[in-house]
Scaffold this motif. Structure first.
Motif, PDB file in Angstrom:
ATOM      1  N   THR A 159     -17.481 -18.039 -22.320  1.00  0.00           N
ATOM      2  CA  THR A 159     -18.101 -16.755 -22.654  1.00  0.00           C
ATOM      3  C   THR A 159     -18.679 -16.126 -21.400  1.00  0.00           C
ATOM      4  O   THR A 159     -19.710 -16.564 -20.891  1.00  0.00           O
ATOM      5  CB  THR A 159     -19.223 -16.946 -23.703  1.00  0.00           C
ATOM      6  N   GLY A 160     -17.989 -15.127 -20.855  1.00  0.00           N
ATOM      7  CA  GLY A 160     -18.461 -14.441 -19.659  1.00  0.00           C
ATOM      8  C   GLY A 160     -18.244 -15.215 -18.374  1.00  0.00           C
ATOM      9  O   GLY A 160     -18.702 -14.798 -17.319  1.00  0.00           O
ATOM     10  N   VAL A 161     -17.562 -16.353 -18.454  1.00  0.00           N
ATOM     11  CA  VAL A 161     -17.354 -17.232 -17.304  1.00  0.00           C
ATOM     12  C   VAL A 161     -16.150 -18.121 -17.612  1.00  0.00           C
ATOM     13  O   VAL A 161     -15.780 -18.288 -18.773  1.00  0.00           O
ATOM     14  CB  VAL A 161     -18.628 -18.079 -17.043  1.00  0.00           C
ATOM     15  N   SER A 162     -15.561 -18.691 -16.588  1.00  0.00           N
ATOM     16  CA  SER A 162     -14.476 -19.656 -16.810  1.00  0.00           C
ATOM     17  C   SER A 162     -15.044 -20.933 -17.414  1.00  0.00           C
ATOM     18  O   SER A 162     -16.178 -21.321 -17.125  1.00  0.00           O
ATOM     19  CB  SER A 162     -13.792 -20.007 -15.486  1.00  0.00           C
ATOM     20  N   ILE A 163     -14.256 -21.579 -18.240  1.00  0.00           N
ATOM     21  CA  ILE A 163     -14.684 -22.838 -18.853  1.00  0.00           C
ATOM     22  C   ILE A 163     -14.965 -23.859 -17.761  1.00  0.00           C
ATOM     23  O   ILE A 163     -14.183 -24.027 -16.832  1.00  0.00           O
ATOM     24  CB  ILE A 163     -13.610 -23.364 -19.834  1.00  0.00           C
ATOM     25  N   ASN A 164     -16.126 -24.513 -17.883  1.00  0.00           N
ATOM     26  CA  ASN A 164     -16.529 -25.537 -16.931  1.00  0.00           C
ATOM     27  C   ASN A 164     -17.370 -26.558 -17.694  1.00  0.00           C
ATOM     28  O   ASN A 164     -18.571 -26.359 -17.915  1.00  0.00           O
ATOM     29  CB  ASN A 164     -17.325 -24.915 -15.781  1.00  0.00           C
ATOM     30  N   TYR A 165     -16.745 -27.639 -18.108  1.00  0.00           N
ATOM     31  CA  TYR A 165     -17.426 -28.637 -18.933  1.00  0.00           C
ATOM     32  C   TYR A 165     -18.562 -29.343 -18.196  1.00  0.00           C
ATOM     33  O   TYR A 165     -19.571 -29.701 -18.813  1.00  0.00           O
ATOM     34  CB  TYR A 165     -16.423 -29.646 -19.491  1.00  0.00           C
ATOM     35  N   ASN A 166     -18.415 -29.524 -16.891  1.00  0.00           N
ATOM     36  CA  ASN A 166     -19.493 -30.161 -16.125  1.00  0.00           C
ATOM     37  C   ASN A 166     -20.760 -29.308 -16.142  1.00  0.00           C
ATOM     38  O   ASN A 166     -21.864 -29.830 -16.310  1.00  0.00           O
ATOM     39  CB  ASN A 166     -19.053 -30.447 -14.685  1.00  0.00           C
ATOM     40  N   GLU A 167     -20.592 -28.008 -15.957  1.00  0.00           N
ATOM     41  CA  GLU A 167     -21.750 -27.103 -16.018  1.00  0.00           C
ATOM     42  C   GLU A 167     -22.327 -27.070 -17.430  1.00  0.00           C
ATOM     43  O   GLU A 167     -23.550 -27.037 -17.608  1.00  0.00           O
ATOM     44  CB  GLU A 167     -21.380 -25.685 -15.561  1.00  0.00           C
ATOM     45  N   ALA A 168     -21.464 -27.065 -18.425  1.00  0.00           N
ATOM     46  CA  ALA A 168     -21.929 -27.090 -19.811  1.00  0.00           C
ATOM     47  C   ALA A 168     -22.816 -28.307 -20.046  1.00  0.00           C
ATOM     48  O   ALA A 168     -23.925 -28.195 -20.580  1.00  0.00           O
ATOM     49  CB  ALA A 168     -20.744 -27.086 -20.782  1.00  0.00           C
ATOM     50  N   ILE A 169     -22.344 -29.450 -19.622  1.00  0.00           N
ATOM     51  CA  ILE A 169     -23.106 -30.691 -19.795  1.00  0.00           C
ATOM     52  C   ILE A 169     -24.439 -30.616 -19.043  1.00  0.00           C
ATOM     53  O   ILE A 169     -25.480 -31.029 -19.563  1.00  0.00           O
ATOM     54  CB  ILE A 169     -22.272 -31.911 -19.357  1.00  0.00           C
TER      55      ILE A 169
ATOM     56  N   GLN B 205     -30.976 -22.390 -22.190  1.00  0.00           N
ATOM     57  CA  GLN B 205     -30.199 -23.412 -21.491  1.00  0.00           C
ATOM     58  C   GLN B 205     -29.062 -23.910 -22.380  1.00  0.00           C
ATOM     59  O   GLN B 205     -27.936 -24.095 -21.906  1.00  0.00           O
ATOM     60  CB  GLN B 205     -31.107 -24.571 -21.072  1.00  0.00           C
ATOM     61  N   PHE B 206     -29.357 -24.108 -23.653  1.00  0.00           N
ATOM     62  CA  PHE B 206     -28.308 -24.518 -24.583  1.00  0.00           C
ATOM     63  C   PHE B 206     -27.236 -23.428 -24.698  1.00  0.00           C
ATOM     64  O   PHE B 206     -26.041 -23.705 -24.594  1.00  0.00           O
ATOM     65  CB  PHE B 206     -28.894 -24.835 -25.962  1.00  0.00           C
ATOM     66  N   ALA B 207     -27.667 -22.178 -24.893  1.00  0.00           N
ATOM     67  CA  ALA B 207     -26.714 -21.068 -25.038  1.00  0.00           C
ATOM     68  C   ALA B 207     -25.894 -20.883 -23.761  1.00  0.00           C
ATOM     69  O   ALA B 207     -24.687 -20.612 -23.825  1.00  0.00           O
ATOM     70  CB  ALA B 207     -27.470 -19.782 -25.379  1.00  0.00           C
ATOM     71  N   PHE B 208     -26.539 -21.053 -22.607  1.00  0.00           N
ATOM     72  CA  PHE B 208     -25.842 -20.916 -21.332  1.00  0.00           C
ATOM     73  C   PHE B 208     -24.797 -22.031 -21.186  1.00  0.00           C
ATOM     74  O   PHE B 208     -23.677 -21.794 -20.738  1.00  0.00           O
ATOM     75  CB  PHE B 208     -26.861 -20.947 -20.193  1.00  0.00           C
ATOM     76  N   GLY B 209     -25.178 -23.237 -21.604  1.00  0.00           N
ATOM     77  CA  GLY B 209     -24.217 -24.342 -21.621  1.00  0.00           C
ATOM     78  C   GLY B 209     -23.024 -24.029 -22.518  1.00  0.00           C
ATOM     79  O   GLY B 209     -21.880 -24.310 -22.167  1.00  0.00           O
ATOM     80  N   ARG B 210     -23.302 -23.416 -23.664  1.00  0.00           N
ATOM     81  CA  ARG B 210     -22.207 -23.022 -24.580  1.00  0.00           C
ATOM     82  C   ARG B 210     -21.280 -22.002 -23.916  1.00  0.00           C
ATOM     83  O   ARG B 210     -20.073 -22.021 -24.152  1.00  0.00           O
ATOM     84  CB  ARG B 210     -22.765 -22.428 -25.868  1.00  0.00           C
ATOM     85  N   CYS B 211     -21.864 -21.109 -23.107  1.00  0.00           N
ATOM     86  CA  CYS B 211     -21.022 -20.134 -22.386  1.00  0.00           C
ATOM     87  C   CYS B 211     -20.004 -20.860 -21.515  1.00  0.00           C
ATOM     88  O   CYS B 211     -18.824 -20.497 -21.496  1.00  0.00           O
ATOM     89  CB  CYS B 211     -21.886 -19.210 -21.526  1.00  0.00           C
ATOM     90  N   PHE B 212     -20.458 -21.883 -20.806  1.00  0.00           N
ATOM     91  CA  PHE B 212     -19.545 -22.660 -19.964  1.00  0.00           C
ATOM     92  C   PHE B 212     -18.552 -23.453 -20.807  1.00  0.00           C
ATOM     93  O   PHE B 212     -17.398 -23.591 -20.456  1.00  0.00           O
ATOM     94  CB  PHE B 212     -20.320 -23.609 -19.041  1.00  0.00           C
ATOM     95  N   GLU B 213     -19.007 -23.955 -21.936  1.00  0.00           N
ATOM     96  CA  GLU B 213     -18.134 -24.747 -22.800  1.00  0.00           C
ATOM     97  C   GLU B 213     -17.037 -23.885 -23.440  1.00  0.00           C
ATOM     98  O   GLU B 213     -15.889 -24.303 -23.532  1.00  0.00           O
ATOM     99  CB  GLU B 213     -18.969 -25.400 -23.908  1.00  0.00           C
ATOM    100  N   LYS B 214     -17.391 -22.666 -23.838  1.00  0.00           N
ATOM    101  CA  LYS B 214     -16.462 -21.801 -24.574  1.00  0.00           C
ATOM    102  C   LYS B 214     -15.794 -20.738 -23.709  1.00  0.00           C
ATOM    103  O   LYS B 214     -14.899 -20.050 -24.161  1.00  0.00           O
ATOM    104  CB  LYS B 214     -17.198 -21.094 -25.721  1.00  0.00           C
TER     105      LYS B 214
END
Length: 181
Positions: free
Chosen positions: A149-159, A138-147
């Motif tokens: 990685t493999g997806v568009s940046i989405n800070y809400n999903e990261a959080i 879950q943390f790594a997946f959140g980082r994917c959204f934050e950075k």
């Protein structure tokens, strides 16, 4: 930083008190990896002993630990030994413990150990594991959204994913969540 140390201490004590070391081997190996990341030397030694017995999940987690401690060559060796078995187990996705394998394969793809870097595959495997409520994923997946990685940046999903992991006492997620606010 004092709060982080306290959180790590509480997490380590919770794992010990809950007798996590009497669970399924995959769960135990995952818990040993978490304790190793927190600096528990006994857990590291036990994780190493599993790896020397060629238990592939232990080799996978040890590979990630070595990578995080700049032991790149050793990390690659463990990854090469374990990647095919781990991927096969990760792709089953019906086993209650496949989330551990999925997390390791996601990490291999994200950082490029044992395989070529592939952010899309990292995202895919982190998602499979995160959907099974594994806090590291879950943390790594959140980082994917934050950075991105493999997806568009989405800070809400990261959080959202940082919160899921933080609620399971993942210290890195708690720190990342605090940073976001």
């Amino acid at each position: 930083s004092c709060r982080l140390i306290i959180c790590q201490f509480i997490f380590e004590k919770m794992l010990m008190q809950a007798n996590f070391f009497q669970k399924n081997n995959d769960e135990e190996i995952s818990d040993l990896y978490n304790l190793t990341l927190l600096g528990n030397k006994e857990a590291f030694i036990k994780l190493q002993s599993y790896a020397t017995k060629q238990i592939k999940l232990a080799e996978g987690f040890l590979s990630l630990y070595c990578y995080s401690n700049d032991q790149i060559q050793l990390s690659q060796e463990y990854a090469i030994k374990s990647k095919e078995h781990l991927k096969k187990e990760a792709d089953k996705n019906k086993n209650a413990f496949s989330r551990y394998y999925q997390y390791v394969i996601g990490a291999y793809n994200q950082i490029g150990i044992g395989v070529e870097k592939n952010p899309n595959e990292a995202f895919k495997y982190y998602k499979l594991s995160a959907d099974q409520n594994y806090p590291l994923a879950q943390f790594a997946f959140g980082r994917c959204f934050e950075k991105g990685t493999g997806v568009s940046i989405n800070y809400n999903e990261a959080i959202n994913y940082f919160e899921l992991a933080a609620n399971q006492i993942n210290a890195k997620a708690q720190y990342a969540l605090g940073y976001c606010y």
